[in-house]
Design an enzyme around this catalytic site. Sequence first.
Site, PDB file in Angstrom:
ATOM      1  N   SER A 119       0.843  -1.198   0.000  1.00 47.42           N
ATOM      2  CA  SER A 119       0.000   0.000   0.000  1.00 47.42           C
ATOM      3  C   SER A 119       0.889   1.262   0.000  1.00 47.42           C
ATOM      4  O   SER A 119       1.743   1.395  -0.873  1.00 47.42           O
ATOM      5  CB  SER A 119      -0.981  -0.049   1.178  1.00 47.42           C
ATOM      6  OG  SER A 119      -2.056   0.834   0.988  1.00 47.42           O
ATOM      7  N   ASP A 178      -9.191  -5.088  -5.377  1.00 47.47           N
ATOM      8  CA  ASP A 178      -8.326  -4.170  -4.641  1.00 47.47           C
ATOM      9  C   ASP A 178      -8.780  -2.721  -4.783  1.00 47.47           C
ATOM     10  O   ASP A 178      -9.186  -2.285  -5.864  1.00 47.47           O
ATOM     11  CB  ASP A 178      -6.904  -4.299  -5.195  1.00 47.47           C
ATOM     12  CG  ASP A 178      -5.810  -3.937  -4.219  1.00 47.47           C
ATOM     13  OD1 ASP A 178      -6.026  -3.062  -3.369  1.00 47.47           O
ATOM     14  OD2 ASP A 178      -4.728  -4.546  -4.323  1.00 47.47           O
ATOM     15  N   HIS A 182      -7.347  -5.928  -0.983  1.00 47.70           N
ATOM     16  CA  HIS A 182      -6.121  -5.175  -0.692  1.00 47.70           C
ATOM     17  C   HIS A 182      -5.073  -5.982   0.084  1.00 47.70           C
ATOM     18  O   HIS A 182      -3.964  -5.506   0.278  1.00 47.70           O
ATOM     19  CB  HIS A 182      -6.508  -3.924   0.108  1.00 47.70           C
ATOM     20  CG  HIS A 182      -5.499  -2.826   0.103  1.00 47.70           C
ATOM     21  ND1 HIS A 182      -4.936  -2.307  -1.043  1.00 47.70           N
ATOM     22  CD2 HIS A 182      -4.939  -2.107   1.133  1.00 47.70           C
ATOM     23  CE1 HIS A 182      -4.093  -1.329  -0.733  1.00 47.70           C
ATOM     24  NE2 HIS A 182      -4.071  -1.196   0.575  1.00 47.70           N
TER      25      HIS A 182
END
Length: 298
Positions: free
Chosen positions: A110, A250, A277
């Site tokens: 991320s 995602d 995610h």
Amino acid sequence: MTPAPSAKGTVPFGEYRTWYRVTGDLGSGLPPVVVVHGGPGSTHDYLLSLTRLTEAGHAVVHYDQLGNGGSTHLPGRGPEFWTVDLFLDQLDQLLKALNIADSYILYGQSWGGLLVAKHAAARPAGLRGLVIANAPASYPLWLEEMAVLRAQLPPGVNETLLRHEAAGTTDSEEYYQAMTPFYEKHVCRLKPWPRDYQASFYEVYNDPTVYYAMNGPTEFHVIGSLKDWGVEDCIADIDVPTLIISGRYDEATPKTVQPYQDLIPDARWEIFEESSHLPHLEEPELFQDVMTAYLKRL
């Protein structure tokens, strides 16, 4: 298989401390995998399952970025203190303190994916490989796609979110409840959420200093200092074999990830069909296979 032994501690970062955990043997002869968590302002906890990479012979290093977890908390610092360069410097200092700066692999998830991409673009001599997981190449791209994903939420949800965002009441219970459908669809599709992910989620909740300053109140309402930032201008300079990871559902949609594939010279992109995610938690066995194959290729 018996779990690899781990050691925990802190090392100096200027006048502050960086908390770290090493699993496995840093002297194994293989470059350790240094895990860089998301947020900004989250913690290492939700990525703890990456310790399984020790099965491939690599030590695994987790750490908490400044401002949360076991590292120094600075709730009094304003937004101007929390910069990309601060976190790049912390990563550099950790590599030196653990004596691994001459040979290491980075795994960034991320926000951590953008951070490791920026680090790698400077072509550090010791970097051997790079994994960019579930990361957009820029926050403007991210925000474009957030609008698309929000519009697909159940009827009335986005309207509730927008109303609170306009009123500045994103700390209300109604806003929190309206966030949930987005998180359950695009952040973690497992029910209940795994304990490791819940641990990081509540760490951010308990000290949101960094998250609020750099990101904003939620994943999809980025109003912090990162809102105009990205790495598209530098990732063509990355010169190590790069694995790109994302999930089919995602929040880091294909459009946000595509620049990595287009611009990094030696990049391979793996999309996890049943994940959002957090593929390392949502499809752990496939994730382990993909990562092991990548490490062997190095």
